[in-house]
Design a protein around this motif. Sequence first.
Motif, PDB file in Angstrom:
ATOM      1  N   LEU A  25       0.867  -1.168   0.000  1.00  0.00           N
ATOM      2  CA  LEU A  25       0.000   0.000   0.000  1.00  0.00           C
ATOM      3  C   LEU A  25       0.907   1.221   0.000  1.00  0.00           C
ATOM      4  N   CYS A  26       0.676   2.115  -0.943  1.00  0.00           N
ATOM      5  CA  CYS A  26       1.459   3.343  -1.051  1.00  0.00           C
ATOM      6  C   CYS A  26       0.548   4.509  -0.663  1.00  0.00           C
ATOM      7  N   VAL A  37       5.468   3.465   1.775  1.00  0.00           N
ATOM      8  CA  VAL A  37       5.173   2.135   1.251  1.00  0.00           C
ATOM      9  C   VAL A  37       5.123   1.148   2.417  1.00  0.00           C
ATOM     10  N   SER A  38       4.001   0.415   2.503  1.00  0.00           N
ATOM     11  CA  SER A  38       3.815  -0.564   3.586  1.00  0.00           C
ATOM     12  C   SER A  38       3.307  -1.868   2.988  1.00  0.00           C
ATOM     13  N   PRO A  39       3.875  -2.992   3.429  1.00  0.00           N
ATOM     14  CA  PRO A  39       3.382  -4.280   2.936  1.00  0.00           C
ATOM     15  C   PRO A  39       1.972  -4.549   3.477  1.00  0.00           C
ATOM     16  N   LEU A  53      -4.897   1.874   8.083  1.00  0.00           N
ATOM     17  CA  LEU A  53      -4.300   3.185   8.349  1.00  0.00           C
ATOM     18  C   LEU A  53      -4.897   3.650   9.675  1.00  0.00           C
ATOM     19  N   ALA A  54      -4.060   3.806  10.682  1.00  0.00           N
ATOM     20  CA  ALA A  54      -4.547   4.147  12.019  1.00  0.00           C
ATOM     21  C   ALA A  54      -4.652   5.656  12.193  1.00  0.00           C
ATOM     22  N   ARG A  58      -5.279  13.630   8.199  1.00  0.00           N
ATOM     23  CA  ARG A  58      -5.123  14.529   7.049  1.00  0.00           C
ATOM     24  C   ARG A  58      -5.672  13.860   5.793  1.00  0.00           C
ATOM     25  N   ASP A  59      -6.133  14.692   4.846  1.00  0.00           N
ATOM     26  CA  ASP A  59      -6.534  14.150   3.546  1.00  0.00           C
ATOM     27  C   ASP A  59      -5.353  13.352   3.008  1.00  0.00           C
ATOM     28  N   SER A  60      -5.653  12.238   2.361  1.00  0.00           N
ATOM     29  CA  SER A  60      -4.594  11.341   1.898  1.00  0.00           C
ATOM     30  C   SER A  60      -4.950  10.744   0.550  1.00  0.00           C
ATOM     31  N   SER A  61      -3.923  10.260  -0.130  1.00  0.00           N
ATOM     32  CA  SER A  61      -4.093   9.530  -1.382  1.00  0.00           C
ATOM     33  C   SER A  61      -3.383   8.198  -1.216  1.00  0.00           C
ATOM     34  N   TYR A  62      -3.890   7.180  -1.925  1.00  0.00           N
ATOM     35  CA  TYR A  62      -3.229   5.878  -1.837  1.00  0.00           C
ATOM     36  C   TYR A  62      -3.474   5.078  -3.113  1.00  0.00           C
TER      37      TYR A  62
END
Length: 168
Positions: A25-26, A37-39, A53-54, A58-62
């Motif tokens: 997951l990016c 980057v997280s497995p 995602l704990a 903030r607004d985020s993109s993935y």
Amino acid sequence: CEVPEGSDVEIFARIEGGTPEQVNLCVKHRGESAWRVSPMARTLEENSFRFRLASVTRDSSYYVKADKQKTDTFHIKIFQPLRLTRAMWSLQFPERTHLEAQSREGWREKLTVPQDTVVDLELRFNREVARAQLLDQNDQELLLQRIDPRTFRYSFQADRDRIFRLEA
């Protein structure tokens, strides 16, 4: 998607067309320039993966990357849940009580005052509110006067016992 500020967000990915060696997951949060980057962990379902995602603030993109393939980019928009930040009560007691006027702060489940007390209530919220009202124990609506986009006021004379709940 839109989520309340501070919420956990669970991301699931199902990979079609084979079993990838690595699924990541990016994520990039607003204000950051680099992707984190997280497995992703395998689930019990075949070719399915998850990542939590704990406490997203903030607004985020993935996007999800499986070996050399990558998904579209998705967006998480954060909103602030409505909360009361201040409740101020001004109390003018009837002359017969010989009590001086008082101010109290905070929302209480119960406020007891002598009959004929004039109560002025001012409520402030953490964000703009279009409409706010108090409901008494009989669901009678008491529309609050809007002072500004975050502040409302209601004044009344206590003529009987009443219990109020707030709706905004």
